[in-house]
Write a protein that holds these residues in place. Structure first.
Motif, mmCIF file in Angstrom:
data_model
loop_
_atom_site.group_PDB
_atom_site.id
_atom_site.type_symbol
_atom_site.label_atom_id
_atom_site.label_comp_id
_atom_site.label_asym_id
_atom_site.label_seq_id
_atom_site.Cartn_x
_atom_site.Cartn_y
_atom_site.Cartn_z
ATOM 1 N N GLU A 207 0.829 -1.199 0.000
ATOM 2 C CA GLU A 207 0.000 0.000 0.000
ATOM 3 C C GLU A 207 0.866 1.252 0.000
ATOM 4 O OE1 GLU A 207 -3.287 2.615 0.134
ATOM 5 O OE2 GLU A 207 -2.920 0.589 -0.636
ATOM 6 N N ALA A 208 1.983 1.220 0.713
ATOM 7 C CA ALA A 208 2.897 2.362 0.699
ATOM 8 C C ALA A 208 3.442 2.608 -0.706
ATOM 9 C CB ALA A 208 4.043 2.121 1.681
ATOM 10 N N GLN A 209 3.747 1.551 -1.420
ATOM 11 C CA GLN A 209 4.219 1.696 -2.800
ATOM 12 C C GLN A 209 3.172 2.394 -3.659
ATOM 13 O OE1 GLN A 209 5.129 -2.440 -3.626
ATOM 14 N NE2 GLN A 209 7.313 -2.082 -3.407
ATOM 15 N N ILE A 219 6.433 11.167 3.019
ATOM 16 C CA ILE A 219 6.780 9.802 3.418
ATOM 17 C C ILE A 219 6.387 9.549 4.867
ATOM 18 C CG2 ILE A 219 8.737 8.257 3.872
ATOM 19 C CD1 ILE A 219 10.049 9.355 1.336
ATOM 20 N N ILE A 220 6.538 10.543 5.738
ATOM 21 C CA ILE A 220 6.164 10.353 7.138
ATOM 22 C C ILE A 220 4.669 10.111 7.275
ATOM 23 C CG2 ILE A 220 5.881 12.835 7.601
ATOM 24 C CD1 ILE A 220 7.066 12.285 10.398
ATOM 25 N N ASP A 221 3.877 10.766 6.425
ATOM 26 C CA ASP A 221 2.424 10.577 6.464
ATOM 27 C C ASP A 221 2.029 9.222 5.886
ATOM 28 O OD1 ASP A 221 2.062 13.089 7.594
ATOM 29 O OD2 ASP A 221 1.924 14.074 5.634
ATOM 30 N N ILE A 222 2.745 8.781 4.861
ATOM 31 C CA ILE A 222 2.489 7.447 4.298
ATOM 32 C C ILE A 222 2.803 6.379 5.331
ATOM 33 C CG2 ILE A 222 3.293 5.781 2.580
ATOM 34 C CD1 ILE A 222 3.620 8.082 0.624
ATOM 35 N N SER A 223 3.899 6.576 6.049
ATOM 36 C CA SER A 223 4.286 5.633 7.093
ATOM 37 C C SER A 223 3.158 5.439 8.091
ATOM 38 C CB SER A 223 5.543 6.134 7.809
ATOM 39 O OG SER A 223 5.817 5.368 8.957
ATOM 40 N N VAL A 237 11.820 -1.418 7.099
ATOM 41 C CA VAL A 237 10.979 -2.510 6.592
ATOM 42 C C VAL A 237 10.757 -2.362 5.089
ATOM 43 C CG1 VAL A 237 8.671 -3.543 6.693
ATOM 44 C CG2 VAL A 237 9.830 -2.887 8.803
ATOM 45 N N PHE A 238 10.508 -1.146 4.640
ATOM 46 C CA PHE A 238 10.275 -0.909 3.215
ATOM 47 C C PHE A 238 11.490 -1.349 2.394
ATOM 48 C CE2 PHE A 238 10.011 1.271 -0.768
ATOM 49 C CZ PHE A 238 8.663 1.425 -1.033
ATOM 50 N N LYS A 239 12.665 -0.959 2.827
ATOM 51 C CA LYS A 239 13.874 -1.325 2.079
ATOM 52 C C LYS A 239 14.111 -2.827 2.124
ATOM 53 C CE LYS A 239 18.606 0.108 1.182
ATOM 54 N NZ LYS A 239 19.687 1.080 1.508
ATOM 55 N N HIS A 240 13.782 -3.464 3.243
ATOM 56 C CA HIS A 240 13.951 -4.915 3.354
ATOM 57 C C HIS A 240 13.033 -5.641 2.382
ATOM 58 C CE1 HIS A 240 14.993 -8.702 5.208
ATOM 59 N NE2 HIS A 240 13.717 -8.971 5.426
#
Length: 254
Positions: A207-209, A219-223, A237-240
């Motif tokens: 969903e973040a993508q 990005i902070i709001d998406i988080s 987590v996103f990068k992983h």
């Protein structure tokens, strides 16, 4: 292929031999020799061992730009298989036809005769067209009856898919579905191929993508919107999962 099996291209997998478990979107399937697995773009999926480790498969990936070279109506036909049921059980005759196409793929790639790139493009379209025709001639397939535990795991997967912005801890979810945390953890892994927390993270990153591609949200709001308590943890987590940072992902896909 991203190790968490969420990507922007379309995927077709044919199983030459063996048996595999396959989790796609919100449920799991048993895939056997002669089956085609058809996976839409941006769909969470994973292949996993169900006790028979040896298998042989062929996988084809289609970028969205591939379909832009066709007239709209033709592109819609070639894309149609990705919008239906993800598992296509082939007859013996259909399996022979598909295997002939895949074997010619391998020969063209290995031998590289003159204009082999053009032949590969033709074979790519031929594979999708065959799938489209096989599906069109079929009557609606009977609904498979799931076991009680499989139905319970489907419910839990669907719950995660619909509640990912909220806190999703194994203990709390297990209480809600009246099963023990250890049993939920074990059966969830067996049914989907994912660990519980691993799947929650993948759903949130997916969903973040989408938000990174389609909105101008910070990005902070998406988080926060996808359920992460702090942006630093979200970034890790996103990068992983995606192999790139949220910022790099947005720059690449915007």
């Amino acid at each position: 292929m991203n190790r968490y099996h969420i990507h922007h291209h379309y995927e077709v997998m044919y199983l030459f031999s063996g048996v595999r478990g396959f989790f796609i979107k919100d449920r799991s399937y048993t895939v056997r020799q002669g089956d085609l697995v058809i996976i839409d773009a941006n769909e969470i999926h994973k292949s996993f061992d169900i006790g028979i480790p040896d298998y042989e498969r062929a996988v084809a990936y289609y970028d969205a730009h591939y379909f832009e070279s066709f007239a709209r109506e033709d592109a819609e036909r070639l894309l149609a298989p990705f919008k239906g049921h993800p598992i296509l059980h082939l007859s013996i005759q259909e399996s022979v036809i598909i295997e002939d196409v895949l074997k010619e793929f391998a020969e063209e790639i290995t031998r590289k005769p003159p204009a082999y790139e053009l032949r590969l493009k033709q074979l790519s379209a031929e594979l999708l067209l065959l799938m489209f025709r096989f599906i069109e001639k079929r009557k609606p397939a009977p609904v498979e009856q799931d076991s009680p535990i499989k139905r319970k795991m489907i419910e839990i997967v669907q719950y995660i898919n619909g509640h990912y912005p909220q806190p999703l801890h194994l203990t709390a979810v297990s209480k809600q579905f009246y099963i023990s945390p250890s049993y939920l953890s074990k059966m969830f892994k067996e049914a989907t191929g994912f660990f519980f927390t691993e799947y929650v993270n993948i759903v949130r990153v997916k969903e973040a993508q989408r938000l990174l591609r389609e909105t101008d949200m910070k990005i902070i709001d998406i988080s926060a919107a996808v359920g992460f308590g702090n942006v630093s943890h979200f970034g890790k987590v996103f990068k992983h999962v995606a192999s790139v940072s949220p910022r790099d992902y947005r720059q690449y896909y915007r």
